[in-house]
Scaffold this motif. Sequence first.
Motif, PDB file in Angstrom:
ATOM      1  N   LYS A  46      23.098  15.545   8.246  1.00  0.00           N
ATOM      2  CA  LYS A  46      23.958  16.651   7.785  1.00  0.00           C
ATOM      3  C   LYS A  46      25.155  16.136   6.985  1.00  0.00           C
ATOM      4  O   LYS A  46      25.415  16.599   5.888  1.00  0.00           O
ATOM      5  CB  LYS A  46      24.529  17.450   8.970  1.00  0.00           C
ATOM      6  N   SER A  47      25.865  15.175   7.575  1.00  0.00           N
ATOM      7  CA  SER A  47      27.083  14.696   6.909  1.00  0.00           C
ATOM      8  C   SER A  47      26.756  13.953   5.615  1.00  0.00           C
ATOM      9  O   SER A  47      27.528  14.009   4.658  1.00  0.00           O
ATOM     10  CB  SER A  47      27.888  13.799   7.850  1.00  0.00           C
ATOM     11  N   THR A  48      25.607  13.270   5.586  1.00  0.00           N
ATOM     12  CA  THR A  48      25.196  12.597   4.344  1.00  0.00           C
ATOM     13  C   THR A  48      24.934  13.648   3.264  1.00  0.00           C
ATOM     14  O   THR A  48      25.380  13.500   2.117  1.00  0.00           O
ATOM     15  CB  THR A  48      23.931  11.760   4.585  1.00  0.00           C
ATOM     16  N   LEU A  49      24.233  14.710   3.642  1.00  0.00           N
ATOM     17  CA  LEU A  49      23.932  15.780   2.681  1.00  0.00           C
ATOM     18  C   LEU A  49      25.235  16.390   2.164  1.00  0.00           C
ATOM     19  O   LEU A  49      25.413  16.547   0.944  1.00  0.00           O
ATOM     20  CB  LEU A  49      23.047  16.846   3.352  1.00  0.00           C
ATOM     21  N   ILE A  50      26.157  16.681   3.076  1.00  0.00           N
ATOM     22  CA  ILE A  50      27.436  17.270   2.670  1.00  0.00           C
ATOM     23  C   ILE A  50      28.228  16.263   1.826  1.00  0.00           C
ATOM     24  O   ILE A  50      28.866  16.631   0.841  1.00  0.00           O
ATOM     25  CB  ILE A  50      28.229  17.721   3.917  1.00  0.00           C
ATOM     26  N   GLY A  51      28.150  14.987   2.200  1.00  0.00           N
ATOM     27  CA  GLY A  51      28.828  13.943   1.423  1.00  0.00           C
ATOM     28  C   GLY A  51      28.316  13.904  -0.016  1.00  0.00           C
ATOM     29  O   GLY A  51      29.104  13.777  -0.960  1.00  0.00           O
ATOM     30  N   ILE A  52      27.024  14.053  -0.193  1.00  0.00           N
ATOM     31  CA  ILE A  52      26.456  14.039  -1.552  1.00  0.00           C
ATOM     32  C   ILE A  52      26.899  15.298  -2.309  1.00  0.00           C
ATOM     33  O   ILE A  52      27.294  15.225  -3.470  1.00  0.00           O
ATOM     34  CB  ILE A  52      24.913  13.936  -1.507  1.00  0.00           C
ATOM     35  N   LEU A  53      26.873  16.436  -1.626  1.00  0.00           N
ATOM     36  CA  LEU A  53      27.252  17.694  -2.287  1.00  0.00           C
ATOM     37  C   LEU A  53      28.720  17.701  -2.695  1.00  0.00           C
ATOM     38  O   LEU A  53      29.104  18.407  -3.625  1.00  0.00           O
ATOM     39  CB  LEU A  53      26.977  18.889  -1.366  1.00  0.00           C
ATOM     40  N   SER A  54      29.552  16.907  -2.004  1.00  0.00           N
ATOM     41  CA  SER A  54      30.974  16.872  -2.357  1.00  0.00           C
ATOM     42  C   SER A  54      31.327  15.585  -3.110  1.00  0.00           C
ATOM     43  O   SER A  54      32.496  15.254  -3.257  1.00  0.00           O
ATOM     44  CB  SER A  54      31.826  17.008  -1.097  1.00  0.00           C
ATOM     45  N   SER A  55      30.306  14.874  -3.544  1.00  0.00           N
ATOM     46  CA  SER A  55      30.415  13.656  -4.370  1.00  0.00           C
ATOM     47  C   SER A  55      31.133  12.502  -3.662  1.00  0.00           C
ATOM     48  O   SER A  55      31.688  11.622  -4.300  1.00  0.00           O
ATOM     49  CB  SER A  55      30.992  13.946  -5.755  1.00  0.00           C
ATOM     50  N   ARG A  80      34.257  21.460  -9.389  1.00  0.00           N
ATOM     51  CA  ARG A  80      35.215  22.544  -9.581  1.00  0.00           C
ATOM     52  C   ARG A  80      34.800  23.795  -8.800  1.00  0.00           C
ATOM     53  O   ARG A  80      35.613  24.664  -8.516  1.00  0.00           O
ATOM     54  CB  ARG A  80      35.293  22.856 -11.084  1.00  0.00           C
ATOM     55  N   LEU A  81      33.503  23.877  -8.460  1.00  0.00           N
ATOM     56  CA  LEU A  81      32.979  25.072  -7.797  1.00  0.00           C
ATOM     57  C   LEU A  81      32.906  24.919  -6.280  1.00  0.00           C
ATOM     58  O   LEU A  81      32.572  25.865  -5.574  1.00  0.00           O
ATOM     59  CB  LEU A  81      31.572  25.377  -8.342  1.00  0.00           C
ATOM     60  N   VAL A  82      33.199  23.715  -5.788  1.00  0.00           N
ATOM     61  CA  VAL A  82      33.003  23.423  -4.356  1.00  0.00           C
ATOM     62  C   VAL A  82      34.328  23.184  -3.648  1.00  0.00           C
ATOM     63  O   VAL A  82      35.216  22.535  -4.183  1.00  0.00           O
ATOM     64  CB  VAL A  82      32.138  22.140  -4.186  1.00  0.00           C
ATOM     65  N   GLY A  83      34.425  23.692  -2.439  1.00  0.00           N
ATOM     66  CA  GLY A  83      35.551  23.356  -1.560  1.00  0.00           C
ATOM     67  C   GLY A  83      34.974  22.731  -0.307  1.00  0.00           C
ATOM     68  O   GLY A  83      33.944  23.184   0.196  1.00  0.00           O
ATOM     69  N   SER A 155      41.593  25.699  -4.451  1.00  0.00           N
ATOM     70  CA  SER A 155      40.898  25.819  -5.744  1.00  0.00           C
ATOM     71  C   SER A 155      40.070  27.114  -5.780  1.00  0.00           C
ATOM     72  O   SER A 155      39.350  27.351  -6.748  1.00  0.00           O
ATOM     73  CB  SER A 155      39.998  24.612  -5.980  1.00  0.00           C
ATOM     74  N   GLU A 156      40.163  27.908  -4.725  1.00  0.00           N
ATOM     75  CA  GLU A 156      39.395  29.152  -4.593  1.00  0.00           C
ATOM     76  C   GLU A 156      37.945  28.915  -5.007  1.00  0.00           C
ATOM     77  O   GLU A 156      37.449  29.468  -6.000  1.00  0.00           O
ATOM     78  CB  GLU A 156      40.069  30.278  -5.366  1.00  0.00           C
ATOM     79  N   PRO A 157      37.244  28.072  -4.239  1.00  0.00           N
ATOM     80  CA  PRO A 157      35.883  27.659  -4.628  1.00  0.00           C
ATOM     81  C   PRO A 157      34.872  28.775  -4.474  1.00  0.00           C
ATOM     82  O   PRO A 157      35.069  29.686  -3.664  1.00  0.00           O
ATOM     83  CB  PRO A 157      35.583  26.528  -3.632  1.00  0.00           C
ATOM     84  N   ARG A 158      33.809  28.697  -5.219  1.00  0.00           N
ATOM     85  CA  ARG A 158      32.714  29.678  -5.075  1.00  0.00           C
ATOM     86  C   ARG A 158      31.782  29.271  -3.947  1.00  0.00           C
ATOM     87  O   ARG A 158      31.050  30.092  -3.416  1.00  0.00           O
ATOM     88  CB  ARG A 158      31.932  29.777  -6.394  1.00  0.00           C
ATOM     89  N   LEU A 159      31.784  27.969  -3.627  1.00  0.00           N
ATOM     90  CA  LEU A 159      30.969  27.480  -2.510  1.00  0.00           C
ATOM     91  C   LEU A 159      31.879  26.684  -1.567  1.00  0.00           C
ATOM     92  O   LEU A 159      32.473  25.692  -1.966  1.00  0.00           O
ATOM     93  CB  LEU A 159      29.842  26.573  -3.033  1.00  0.00           C
ATOM     94  N   LEU A 160      31.989  27.170  -0.336  1.00  0.00           N
ATOM     95  CA  LEU A 160      32.842  26.499   0.653  1.00  0.00           C
ATOM     96  C   LEU A 160      31.954  25.833   1.698  1.00  0.00           C
ATOM     97  O   LEU A 160      31.120  26.493   2.319  1.00  0.00           O
ATOM     98  CB  LEU A 160      33.767  27.529   1.315  1.00  0.00           C
ATOM     99  N   ILE A 161      32.116  24.511   1.849  1.00  0.00           N
ATOM    100  CA  ILE A 161      31.305  23.763   2.815  1.00  0.00           C
ATOM    101  C   ILE A 161      32.196  23.374   3.989  1.00  0.00           C
ATOM    102  O   ILE A 161      33.228  22.714   3.806  1.00  0.00           O
ATOM    103  CB  ILE A 161      30.704  22.497   2.162  1.00  0.00           C
TER     104      ILE A 161
ATOM    105  N   GLY B  11      36.286  28.649 -12.758  1.00  0.00           N
ATOM    106  CA  GLY B  11      36.805  27.837 -11.661  1.00  0.00           C
ATOM    107  C   GLY B  11      38.278  27.528 -11.850  1.00  0.00           C
ATOM    108  O   GLY B  11      39.023  27.407 -10.898  1.00  0.00           O
ATOM    109  N   ARG B  12      38.700  27.409 -13.061  1.00  0.00           N
ATOM    110  CA  ARG B  12      40.066  26.985 -13.348  1.00  0.00           C
ATOM    111  C   ARG B  12      41.009  28.189 -13.347  1.00  0.00           C
ATOM    112  O   ARG B  12      42.001  28.222 -12.650  1.00  0.00           O
ATOM    113  CB  ARG B  12      40.059  26.310 -14.714  1.00  0.00           C
ATOM    114  N   GLY B  13      40.599  29.184 -14.124  1.00  0.00           N
ATOM    115  CA  GLY B  13      41.403  30.386 -14.208  1.00  0.00           C
ATOM    116  C   GLY B  13      42.769  30.144 -14.836  1.00  0.00           C
ATOM    117  O   GLY B  13      43.691  30.913 -14.672  1.00  0.00           O
ATOM    118  N   MET B  14      42.936  29.050 -15.542  1.00  0.00           N
ATOM    119  CA  MET B  14      44.234  28.711 -16.125  1.00  0.00           C
ATOM    120  C   MET B  14      44.001  28.180 -17.542  1.00  0.00           C
ATOM    121  O   MET B  14      42.911  27.786 -17.903  1.00  0.00           O
ATOM    122  CB  MET B  14      44.941  27.607 -15.360  1.00  0.00           C
ATOM    123  N   SER B  15      45.104  28.103 -18.303  1.00  0.00           N
ATOM    124  CA  SER B  15      44.953  27.626 -19.667  1.00  0.00           C
ATOM    125  C   SER B  15      45.409  26.173 -19.819  1.00  0.00           C
ATOM    126  O   SER B  15      45.067  25.523 -20.777  1.00  0.00           O
ATOM    127  CB  SER B  15      45.746  28.519 -20.615  1.00  0.00           C
TER     128      SER B  15
END
Lengths: 315, 271
Positions: A46-55, A80-83, A155-161, B11-15
């Motif tokens: 699990k943690s390896t998978l999450i580690g890869i998804l969060s780089s 930019r899309l992940v938290g 960062s108000e991510p679209r995908l939160l892990i 994602g950024r929402g900023m300039s």
Amino acid sequence: MTTIPALDVVELKKTYANGVAALKGVSLTVQPGDFFALLGPNGAGKSTLIGILSSLVNASGGDARIFGVSIRTQRSAAMRLVGLVPQEINFNLFERPFDICVNQAGFYGIPRAVARERAEKYLKELALWDKAFESARTLSGGMKRRLMIARAMMSEPRLLILDEPTAGVDIEIRRSMWKFISAINAAGTTVILTTHYLEEAEQLCRNIAIIDKGRIIENTTMKRLLAKLDVETFVLDVAEPAYTLPVVPGVRLTQVDEFTLEAEMSREHDLNSLFAALSQGGITVRSMRNKANRLEELFVRLVEAGAAKTGKEAA
Amino acid sequence: MNRMQALQEEGRGMSANPNLVALGTITRREVMRILRIWTQTLLPSAITMTLYFVIFGRMVGSRIGEIAPGIAYIDYIVPGLIMMAVITNSYGNISSSFFGAKFGRHVEEMLASPMPSWVILTGYVAGAMLRGLIVAVIVLAISLFFTRIHLYHPWITLATVLLTSAVFSLAGFVNAIYAKKFDDIALVPTFVLTPLTYLGGVFYSVNALGAPWRELSYANPILYMVNAFRYGLLGLTDVSLGVAFVVMSAFAVVLGAIALRLLERGIGLRS
């Protein structure tokens, strides 16, 4: 029109330098807006998978796309899309919670004025505002976990892990954390959760994947998975000590102590015959509850079945 | 606007340029750290260099006399002592800060963010260079109590400080990447930097050395830094200024490329 999955993992592999194959070709898909449980025993991957998804971990093979963006070829755009709310505390204990949040936003390129507003918003929502300008060292364990959630939301991510976000947190704080995360999910954020508190996964998540020994052994909806459970165990609290237990066809009745019985039966079996037999035997039932949560029972069975299969193969 | 740009904007929402914001964030955080623990970052150099000025400059130097016409020994060692402070502070700042981030795992905040590697590297280097510059100004200010220094070539002086600071910041970053424990970041300053600095012409002119020590001294990169800086402050040098800048620039480019490559590949950072 086809919806782009929030997460599309394709044949992801990871073999560490010491030769341990943590992921052996994992594939799974998470739809946008889902509240997804990723479960597995310790060391399952699990943690390896999450580690890869969060780089934080380099994959050995395969790819994962976050809202269609590859983590291998477009790392920055994907991140930019992940938290991420990691399992271990990983913020600077010598900094203040407010600064930790504002800096996190800065790493995502969010201007300072916006970051300060967001930090106040999320620290208040997670009941940390009164500690915002104190050293992070002074926070309790539960506060530190909430701070990591606030930080991930900057960062108000679209995908939160969330990797075991409630580990070691008391029940009251745990519930307030789930309330917050459920609200985030209801507002449209896709949530992936790993936890050892399986009753929480059962209550919160709509879809589930179970990973064991680097492979996905189950990936389905929570409803379908729970429907697979064909046996239930009930705990019965009785009024007087029961010395002789009646024989009930299809029910395995056992005595735990003087005032407690356990009844294991098929989900198809009705409870009337059990109560009739108990009544005939002069046993008065004061209360009844499920022995364990259903997901926990299924989880143990699936993992044990996997271990038995591996054992046979190895033999 | 293609899908990728749309996602980035969403994602950024900023300039504002996100990389510049991120760079500013790391640099600011580093500067705040330097100021927060000023007794560990700024004060030690001030005390050490004051002692050098008093002991080597006043007490020993008064017996040595003039090194060159009109240049007292204490004036002669000022540029080298400033360079010594710049080198140790730039190196120490980045190696302890980045290794501390690794050790405390908060480096993961940056590794899991969208920041490109060059932004992380530049931010840390900028922080370390700023500490080098602040310390240089402090030591220069202290030296004015003991000497009468004139800036002969301000731009050469500034360029030398910046290049030296950049070179040792990058070297410290590479050290921090490979370090596995705190001892590993103390080894290089103790066994490499200090001997090279002392043998780099801080306290003497290499022209005073005989063969083969003089020739060997030319293999020491710190010699070029100290002499270029001394030229900026006093107009004196043992080496060609052009060669000095080529050496400093070459070290900066090579170490920068190595540091960036290590960061890109996640050596010592990503499993």
